[in-house]
Scaffold this motif. Structure first.
Motif, PDB file in Angstrom:
ATOM      1  N   ILE A  47       0.837  -1.205   0.000  1.00 61.90           N
ATOM      2  CA  ILE A  47       0.000   0.000   0.000  1.00 61.90           C
ATOM      3  C   ILE A  47       0.871   1.255   0.000  1.00 61.90           C
ATOM      4  O   ILE A  47       0.613   2.206  -0.741  1.00 61.90           O
ATOM      5  CB  ILE A  47      -0.959  -0.012   1.203  1.00 61.90           C
ATOM      6  N   LEU A  88       2.360   1.606  -3.400  1.00 60.81           N
ATOM      7  CA  LEU A  88       1.354   2.154  -4.307  1.00 60.81           C
ATOM      8  C   LEU A  88       1.229   3.661  -4.120  1.00 60.81           C
ATOM      9  O   LEU A  88       1.209   4.424  -5.100  1.00 60.81           O
ATOM     10  CB  LEU A  88       0.007   1.477  -4.068  1.00 60.81           C
ATOM     11  N   SER A 144       1.597  -6.840  -8.780  1.00 64.04           N
ATOM     12  CA  SER A 144       0.171  -6.581  -8.980  1.00 64.04           C
ATOM     13  C   SER A 144      -0.476  -6.650  -7.614  1.00 64.04           C
ATOM     14  O   SER A 144       0.106  -7.166  -6.654  1.00 64.04           O
ATOM     15  CB  SER A 144      -0.457  -7.624  -9.915  1.00 64.04           C
ATOM     16  N   GLU A 145      -1.691  -6.140  -7.505  1.00 64.85           N
ATOM     17  CA  GLU A 145      -2.358  -6.143  -6.207  1.00 64.85           C
ATOM     18  C   GLU A 145      -2.488  -7.564  -5.662  1.00 64.85           C
ATOM     19  O   GLU A 145      -2.161  -7.834  -4.495  1.00 64.85           O
ATOM     20  CB  GLU A 145      -3.734  -5.490  -6.323  1.00 64.85           C
ATOM     21  N   GLU A 146      -2.924  -8.484  -6.490  1.00 62.45           N
ATOM     22  CA  GLU A 146      -3.116  -9.860  -6.035  1.00 62.45           C
ATOM     23  C   GLU A 146      -1.796 -10.507  -5.637  1.00 62.45           C
ATOM     24  O   GLU A 146      -1.686 -11.120  -4.570  1.00 62.45           O
ATOM     25  CB  GLU A 146      -3.782 -10.682  -7.142  1.00 62.45           C
ATOM     26  N   LYS A 173      -7.127   5.084  -5.021  1.00 64.03           N
ATOM     27  CA  LYS A 173      -7.440   5.003  -6.449  1.00 64.03           C
ATOM     28  C   LYS A 173      -8.341   6.159  -6.902  1.00 64.03           C
ATOM     29  O   LYS A 173      -8.204   6.659  -8.021  1.00 64.03           O
ATOM     30  CB  LYS A 173      -8.108   3.663  -6.760  1.00 64.03           C
ATOM     31  N   TRP A 182       1.915  -0.958  -8.005  1.00 59.51           N
ATOM     32  CA  TRP A 182       2.194  -2.106  -7.150  1.00 59.51           C
ATOM     33  C   TRP A 182       3.617  -2.602  -7.403  1.00 59.51           C
ATOM     34  O   TRP A 182       4.223  -2.260  -8.426  1.00 59.51           O
ATOM     35  CB  TRP A 182       1.204  -3.232  -7.422  1.00 59.51           C
ATOM     36  N   ASP A 225       1.034  -9.056  -4.761  1.00 56.53           N
ATOM     37  CA  ASP A 225       1.636  -8.405  -3.593  1.00 56.53           C
ATOM     38  C   ASP A 225       1.007  -8.898  -2.293  1.00 56.53           C
ATOM     39  O   ASP A 225       1.715  -9.149  -1.301  1.00 56.53           O
ATOM     40  CB  ASP A 225       1.490  -6.885  -3.698  1.00 56.53           C
ATOM     41  N   ILE A 261      -7.298   1.484  -0.102  1.00 61.33           N
ATOM     42  CA  ILE A 261      -6.881   1.287  -1.491  1.00 61.33           C
ATOM     43  C   ILE A 261      -7.840   1.995  -2.449  1.00 61.33           C
ATOM     44  O   ILE A 261      -7.413   2.696  -3.377  1.00 61.33           O
ATOM     45  CB  ILE A 261      -6.772  -0.209  -1.815  1.00 61.33           C
TER      46      ILE A 261
END
Length: 461
Positions: A159, A162, A171-173, A383, A168, A175, A379
């Motif tokens: 986070i 980001l 990627s978010e998933e 965004k 990231w 990470d 998050i």
């Protein structure tokens, strides 16, 4: 005469109203409210407090550790040189290190002769957490150590990455899968859910907003892994310039984290690492930075942090010299082992002023936290740009106060030495980038208050 005959019954107690009336009389027409200190938002420090002002809130949870670790940051791009630096700072009094690891650095030679079972080691891995964990477990096995007793963290906060870089690590998933592998590892005493909230302060957020953002940041982890995540969480915070407010800030964080814990039926205490912030540090008259970091470190220690790192006074303009690092290290050591600042747990408890500031910060921070949660969490708020706009708005207000001379940095916007030249010494001046665009979100940009002024002076030399 026995002490039992000494009483104060002949002296009637003075109410708060009576005290204020006395103060207003002494002001001889001056306005009592002009003596208030405004910290932003609804956070205000009165010049006087009374027992009537003491909040009825529950007692602040105190630090659970018996000692406070003195941490030094070390940038490691070569394992052999890094090893020498680690052993040097440990032999000079530090009880832990924050290792900023360049990609590809091997831990075995880096940690040679380093007794990791007796100290705190944080590994800032820049997205290579799995590799660091694997190497660390190999070292632990080879040395016959208990992995559950090793302290520190493998610091890989997706986070914060980001927020700071606009993207990231992978990627978010991916990470968050990496984080899950860390908290499920045998390293049970390591706080591998690092909430790197220092960026919020360094970018200009007020103390209350900083706390609210920190809670929302941490709650992203709790929302994924529930109560089991509490014992793995560590808060990495920056220390600001306002002494009493910072004492209250760290106490407020403990209270707020306990409140979040209630919702998850856990009593896990907040583990807090604090480093002196960058917002008020200067390039010109840099020795004044030592005075700033001294009061900041003391406020964090009185506020009850578990670990403290004093940044060298020359961090704003060059690679820190051995002398600058020694002074910074010794500032924290003298406070703990000569001034005994940490001998009493929560020495600020009962102070009318600090208890009120703590309570006010809790209330304002909770509002920020709830507002972010209503927007879908940290998050989603990043965004959408809500967090960036909130920080930028507060940073602009603080910058304007500095520009008007209402926030004073001695040696820079007050009593500057016009003859001082820093261009030769400022080999790596710490200036923010004007590019805030990231691949996923708009970045949060850390910026010091004095940057524009310093750039002008350096160019003029």
């Amino acid at each position: 005469m026995s002490n039992s005959s000494l009483t104060f019954q002949e002296f009637p107690a003075a109410s708060k109203a009576e005290w204020i009336a006395k103060i207003e009389k002494e002001l001889k027409g001056g306005n009592f409210e002009d003596l208030f200190t405004h910290y932003g938002g609804d956070i205000t420090l009165s010049p006087t407090y009374h027992s009537e002002d003491l909040p009825s809130a529950a007692a602040v949870p105190t630090r659970t550790s018996k000692i406070v670790d003195t941490i030094e940051g070390i940038y490691v791009d070569d394992a052999s040189e890094g090893n020498k630096a680690i052993l040097d700072v440990l032999n000079k009094g530090c009880s832990g290190v924050m290792l900023y690891l360049k990609k590809g650095v091997q831990l075995a030679p880096l940690l040679a002769d380093v007794l990791i079972e007796h100290i705190t080691v944080h590994y800032v891995s820049n997205g290579e957490a799995s590799n660091v964990q694997s190497q660390l477990l190999d070292i632990i096995t080879e040395r016959g150590l208990n992995p559950a007793e090793i302290r520190g963290s493998i610091n890989v906060d997706p986070i914060e990455n980001l927020a700071r870089t606009g993207e990231w690590f992978s990627s978010e998933e991916s990470d968050f899968n990496t984080l899950e592998s860390l908290i499920n590892s045998p390293l049970k005493s390591m706080n591998n859910l690092a909430v790197n909230a220092n960026i919020y302060h360094n970018a200009g957020a007020s103390a209350a907003t900083e706390l609210g953002l920190t809670l929302a940041h941490a709650h992203e982890f709790i929302g994924r892994w529930g109560s089991s995540a509490f014992s793995h969480t560590t808060f990495n915070m920056a220390i600001g310039k306002s002494y009493l407010l910072e004492v209250a800030k760290f106490r407020a964080l403990r209270s707020l984290w306990a409140k979040v814990g209630e919702a998850y039926e856990t009593e896990a205490a907040a583990h807090i690492y604090a480093e002196t912030g960058l917002r008020n540090k200067t390039i010109f008259d840099p020795n004044v930075n030592m005075l700033r970091t001294t009061t900041e470190a003391m406020s964090a220690l009185i506020g009850g942090v578990d670990e403290v790192c004093v940044q060298p006074y020359d961090i704003t303009f060059r690679e820190s010299t051995p002398q600058a690092r020694r002074v910074a290290r010794n500032q924290a050591l003298v406070m703990q082992y000569e001034a005994f600042v940490t001998k009493v747990n929560d020495p600020a408890a009962g102070s009318y002023a600090i208890e009120n500031l703590t309570n006010d910060l809790c209330e304002e921070a909770w509002k920020v936290f709830r507002e972010i949660e209503a927007k879908g969490g940290m998050i989603e708020a990043l965004k959408s740009g809500f967090v960036q706009e909130l920080i930028e708005r507060e940073a602009a207000i603080e910058q304007e106060l500095y520009n008007e001379g209402k926030i004073i940095l001695v040696g820079t916007n007050k009593f500057p030495n016009a003859a001082e030249k820093m261009s030769k010494e400022a080999t790596t001046p710490l200036f923010a980038s004007d590019n805030s665009e990231g691949k996923v979100i708009r970045k949060i940009v850390a910026r010091r208050l004095s940057e524009a002024e310093e750039q002008t002076r350096l160019k003029a030399e």
